[in-house]
Design a protein around this motif. Structure first.
Motif, PDB file in Angstrom:
ATOM      1  N   SER A  78       5.694 -26.144 -24.983  1.00 52.16           N
ATOM      2  CA  SER A  78       4.281 -25.770 -25.027  1.00 52.16           C
ATOM      3  C   SER A  78       3.394 -27.004 -24.896  1.00 52.16           C
ATOM      4  O   SER A  78       2.413 -27.003 -24.152  1.00 52.16           O
ATOM      5  N   ARG A  79       3.743 -28.075 -25.614  1.00 52.15           N
ATOM      6  CA  ARG A  79       2.962 -29.300 -25.547  1.00 52.15           C
ATOM      7  C   ARG A  79       2.948 -29.857 -24.131  1.00 52.15           C
ATOM      8  O   ARG A  79       1.909 -30.221 -23.599  1.00 52.15           O
ATOM      9  N   VAL A  82       0.680 -27.734 -21.867  1.00 49.19           N
ATOM     10  CA  VAL A  82      -0.743 -27.963 -22.129  1.00 49.19           C
ATOM     11  C   VAL A  82      -1.176 -29.320 -21.598  1.00 49.19           C
ATOM     12  O   VAL A  82      -2.201 -29.438 -20.920  1.00 49.19           O
ATOM     13  N   MET A  85      -1.357 -29.238 -17.810  1.00 46.77           N
ATOM     14  CA  MET A  85      -2.508 -28.481 -17.307  1.00 46.77           C
ATOM     15  C   MET A  85      -3.809 -29.264 -17.488  1.00 46.77           C
ATOM     16  O   MET A  85      -4.650 -29.290 -16.579  1.00 46.77           O
ATOM     17  N   VAL A  86      -3.991 -29.880 -18.641  1.00 43.52           N
ATOM     18  CA  VAL A  86      -5.198 -30.689 -18.851  1.00 43.52           C
ATOM     19  C   VAL A  86      -5.213 -31.848 -17.855  1.00 43.52           C
ATOM     20  O   VAL A  86      -6.260 -32.165 -17.286  1.00 43.52           O
ATOM     21  N   SER A 134     -11.797 -24.901 -18.290  1.00 46.47           N
ATOM     22  CA  SER A 134     -10.338 -24.800 -18.451  1.00 46.47           C
ATOM     23  C   SER A 134      -9.815 -25.900 -19.367  1.00 46.47           C
ATOM     24  O   SER A 134      -8.976 -25.646 -20.238  1.00 46.47           O
ATOM     25  N   ILE A 135     -10.307 -27.114 -19.180  1.00 49.55           N
ATOM     26  CA  ILE A 135      -9.888 -28.220 -20.052  1.00 49.55           C
ATOM     27  C   ILE A 135     -10.256 -27.908 -21.496  1.00 49.55           C
ATOM     28  O   ILE A 135      -9.451 -28.092 -22.411  1.00 49.55           O
ATOM     29  N   TYR A 138      -7.874 -25.106 -22.978  1.00 46.53           N
ATOM     30  CA  TYR A 138      -6.558 -25.642 -23.352  1.00 46.53           C
ATOM     31  C   TYR A 138      -6.667 -26.544 -24.575  1.00 46.53           C
ATOM     32  O   TYR A 138      -5.845 -26.473 -25.487  1.00 46.53           O
ATOM     33  N   THR A 139      -7.674 -27.377 -24.614  1.00 44.12           N
ATOM     34  CA  THR A 139      -7.839 -28.318 -25.722  1.00 44.12           C
ATOM     35  C   THR A 139      -8.146 -27.584 -27.023  1.00 44.12           C
ATOM     36  O   THR A 139      -7.568 -27.893 -28.067  1.00 44.12           O
ATOM     37  N   ASN A 141      -7.462 -24.421 -27.853  1.00 47.89           N
ATOM     38  CA  ASN A 141      -6.293 -23.665 -28.317  1.00 47.89           C
ATOM     39  C   ASN A 141      -5.225 -24.594 -28.882  1.00 47.89           C
ATOM     40  O   ASN A 141      -4.595 -24.281 -29.887  1.00 47.89           O
ATOM     41  N   TYR A 142      -5.022 -25.728 -28.232  1.00 47.14           N
ATOM     42  CA  TYR A 142      -4.000 -26.660 -28.698  1.00 47.14           C
ATOM     43  C   TYR A 142      -4.403 -27.310 -30.017  1.00 47.14           C
ATOM     44  O   TYR A 142      -3.559 -27.608 -30.846  1.00 47.14           O
TER      45      TYR A 142
END
Length: 190
Positions: A78-79, A82, A85-86, A134-135, A138-139, A141-142
């Motif tokens: 998962s890490r 993420v 994607m970022v 989008s960034i 993702y940020t 949620n993470y």
């Protein structure tokens, strides 16, 4: 230390039946077959449940280790997803931003909400803001999953864009793009 204590305890549990048998019936090489059968029956009756319990304990521990390993692998996968994607979205922002767009972004970030000139600047920067959304997603949620690693994730856009651009993007996004009363900024401003 804990392992040595556990190993000593297991050794004691395995040796104890033999010591008890020797204490009760003595030690020696018997001439009668029935004496050997009695010893085998007694020790077998003691060792069977002991070894069964030890085997069960080892299996339970092995299952716990496998579950921990699986959880770790899932978190790492998962890490990596993420972070990748970022990185991808930050690279796309970097490719699209030129000096003029950076200047427009700075001007937009300094404009108050509802300024008449903001719509023109927003339309010029809309594809940048789409990527930035989008960034941020993702940020955000993470940050809920792994709050200790959020600094590492936030560094990725800075490496591609520099801090000032990230700051201006965040400020302009929150002031002019976000439809929610979004006061949560990753790159802080007053």
């Amino acid at each position: 230390m804990k392992f040595k204590i556990l190993l000593s305890l297991c050794f004691l549990i395995l040796v104890a039946p033999i010591l008890f048998y020797i204490y009760q019936f003595g030690f020696g090489v018997w001439s009668k077959h029935s004496d050997w059968a009695s010893m085998g029956s007694a020790l077998g009756g003691l060792y069977t449940p002991i070894l069964t319990l030890l085997t069960l304990a080892v299996l339970v521990k092995q299952l716990q280790i496998q579950a921990q390993s699986r959880d770790y692998e899932q978190r790492e996968t998962s890490r990596k997803l993420v972070f990748d994607m970022v990185e991808k979205f930050a690279q796309k922002v970097e490719e699209r931003l030129d000096d003029e767009l950076k200047h427009n972004l700075y001007v937009l970030s300094e404009m108050p909400k509802g300024h008449p000139d903001s719509n023109v600047l927003k339309s010029d920067l809309m594809d940048i803001f789409t990527l930035w959304t989008s960034i941020r997603a993702y940020t955000r949620n993470y940050s809920k999953q792994e709050p200790k690693l959020i600094i590492d994730l936030l560094a990725i856009p800075i490496l591609h864009l520099d801090f000032r651009v990230c700051y201006d993007l965040e400020k302009a996004y929150i002031t002019h793009i976000s439809k929610f009363d979004d006061k949560f900024a990753f790159y802080e401003f007053n």
